[in-house]
Each structure stands twice: as C-alpha cells, then as structure tokens.
Design a protein around this motif. Structure first.
Motif, mmCIF file in Angstrom:
data_model
loop_
_atom_site.group_PDB
_atom_site.id
_atom_site.type_symbol
_atom_site.label_atom_id
_atom_site.label_comp_id
_atom_site.label_asym_id
_atom_site.label_seq_id
_atom_site.Cartn_x
_atom_site.Cartn_y
_atom_site.Cartn_z
ATOM 1 N N SER A 3 -8.845 -7.436 -3.900
ATOM 2 C CA SER A 3 -7.488 -7.042 -3.511
ATOM 3 C C SER A 3 -6.433 -8.100 -3.849
ATOM 4 O O SER A 3 -5.410 -8.204 -3.174
ATOM 5 C CB SER A 3 -7.434 -6.723 -2.010
ATOM 6 N N THR A 20 -3.002 5.247 -3.228
ATOM 7 C CA THR A 20 -4.013 6.260 -2.930
ATOM 8 C C THR A 20 -3.373 7.629 -3.086
ATOM 9 O O THR A 20 -2.324 7.899 -2.483
ATOM 10 C CB THR A 20 -4.554 6.113 -1.501
ATOM 11 N N HIS A 62 0.847 -1.189 0.000
ATOM 12 C CA HIS A 62 0.000 0.000 0.000
ATOM 13 C C HIS A 62 0.881 1.237 0.000
ATOM 14 O O HIS A 62 2.008 1.203 0.500
ATOM 15 C CB HIS A 62 -0.908 0.051 1.251
ATOM 16 N N LEU A 80 -5.450 0.085 -7.934
ATOM 17 C CA LEU A 80 -4.608 -1.077 -7.668
ATOM 18 C C LEU A 80 -3.724 -1.270 -8.901
ATOM 19 O O LEU A 80 -4.226 -1.339 -10.026
ATOM 20 C CB LEU A 80 -5.474 -2.316 -7.439
ATOM 21 N N ARG A 91 -1.684 -1.105 -3.847
ATOM 22 C CA ARG A 91 -2.813 -0.173 -3.740
ATOM 23 C C ARG A 91 -2.255 1.229 -3.538
ATOM 24 O O ARG A 91 -1.654 1.525 -2.508
ATOM 25 C CB ARG A 91 -3.699 -0.555 -2.555
ATOM 26 N N SER A 122 -5.324 7.006 -8.343
ATOM 27 C CA SER A 122 -5.619 6.103 -7.231
ATOM 28 C C SER A 122 -6.204 4.813 -7.792
ATOM 29 O O SER A 122 -7.239 4.826 -8.477
ATOM 30 C CB SER A 122 -6.618 6.748 -6.275
#
Lengths: 115, 113
Positions: free
Chosen positions: B41, A113, A10, A88, A111, A86
């Motif tokens: 995910s 953001t 992330h 994946l 991920r 933003s």
C-alpha cells in the motif's frame, strides 16, 4: 518522504461512474506519470505528461485521460468505470532534465474500488 | 518496451546478503537499469540505478555485465524491514519526451528473523 501527495487515499465507486484522482509534488518536477497497480502485480504505465501535454501512453483505452496544470500537478480521469479498474493508482514525478535516467518519485497511491 | 524477468519470490534470514537477478535481453543502448522497492500500500521507492559495470550506494549494489542483458541487485546484511517487493526496470527512450517504464511482477523478498 518523496514530497508527492495523492488524493483521495481511498475511493469506492460503482460501475459506469466517473472518477478523478489528483497528484501533486513539492519538488517542482515537471514530468508526471500515472500507473495502475492491480493486486499482486507490478505497476502498469498509463500515461505521462510533460509541460501540460501527454507525451507517452501505455496500453489503456481512451476512457483513461489526464491533465497536467501549470504548477505541474496532475489529474487522472477514468470514465465508465469497470470492475477491473479496481486497483492502486500511483503517480510519479521526475525531473524534466534531459538524459536517460529514469528515477521517479512516487506518491502513496489512491486505492480505487469499483463495485 | 524492454521486458524484464525476475524470480517471483525469495526467502532470506536477517544478516544475510541477498542477490536478486533480473534479465532484460532486449535492453536498448540508451536504457538505464533501475531498481525500486515497494512496501504494501505504498508507492515504489528508488533504490539504485546503473548503466554498466558496478554501482554502489548506501543501501545496495548493482552489478551489470558487459552485455547488459541482465543485472543483479545485491542487498548486504538484510533486516526484517527489507521485506518488500523489488522491481527491476529498464527505461524506453533517451530524451525527456516519451518514456514508458515497464514494471514486471517483481520479486517478493521475505526476510525471516
């Protein structure tokens, strides 16, 4: 399971910043592709590298760039981040054999953001 | 790039057979048809691939008519763990050079107990 790893898992950035995402494979496959997947949508092809050269590109601006290294690992760089970046980010390796088969082995994704 | 069209979502119950159809009217002669499964995910996971007629492996079957303008993924006796998004893809290009896989929005399969 696929032997493809991505880092980081992330990431949070702000608009205008730059980001580098990384991808590697244990398989020795020499063709790597990057995809962007916005929430609720399918992955969109960014570009592909084969033997350290970009040899295919989707509809993404030049601020999306990449590298492939001699060990076939790869980086995705995004400059001047925008809120719409933003998503994946997925990488996928494919055996570099000739033929029409498109089996690709995807990593778990990063991920990103952008605030 | 060959474009694909799939249903947005499907519902099923455990133990049923699920058939997901994909249309790809402008598929090229050298294109293969590949199906991927994706859990939230996670990256997509290869399920099955075919060129024509029927292909079967341990998890699914793929039916492709003679004109190759559509294909059907068949999942026998689904379980709760089959709840995922399923993507149908056709490749662009034949050699190891330019290859741009086009993912559509996929089909969201929900399996109920």
């Amino acid at each position: 399971e696929t032997g493809v790893t991505q880092s980081p898992t992330h990431l949070i950035k702000t608009r205008g910043q730059q980001v580098t995402l990384r991808c590697s494979s244990q398989s020795g496959h020499n063709t790597v592709s990057w995809y962007q997947q916005a929430l609720g949508q399918g992955p969109q092809f960014i570009f592909q590298y084969y033997r350290e050269e970009e040899n295919g590109r989707g509809n993404f601006p030049p601020r999306f760039s990449g590298l492939q290294f001699p060990n076939y690992s790869s980086e995705l760089n995004v400059n001047a981040l925008e809120l719409d970046d933003s998503a994946l980010y997925l990488c996928a390796f494919r055996p570099g054999t000739s033929g029409a088969q498109d089996t690709q082995y995807f990593g778990p994704g990063t991920r990103l953001t952008v605030l | 790039l060959a474009k694909t069209t799939q249903p947005i979502s499907m519902d099923s119950y455990e133990g049923q057979e699920v058939n997901i159809t994909c249309s790809h009217n402008n598929i090229a002669t050298n294109d293969y048809i590949t199906w991927y499964q994706q859990f939230p995910s996670q990256g997509p996971r290869f399920i099955i691939q075919g060129y024509k007629t029927k292909v079967t492996n341990e998890v699914a079957s793929l039916f492709i008519p003679a004109d190759r303008k559509s294909s059907t993924l068949s999942l026998p006796r689904v379980s709760l763990s089959d709840t995922a998004v399923y993507y149908c893809l056709v490749g662009d290009g034949f050699d190891t050079g330019r290859r741009a896989l086009t993912f559509g929005s996929g089909t969201r399969l929900q399996v109920q107990p």
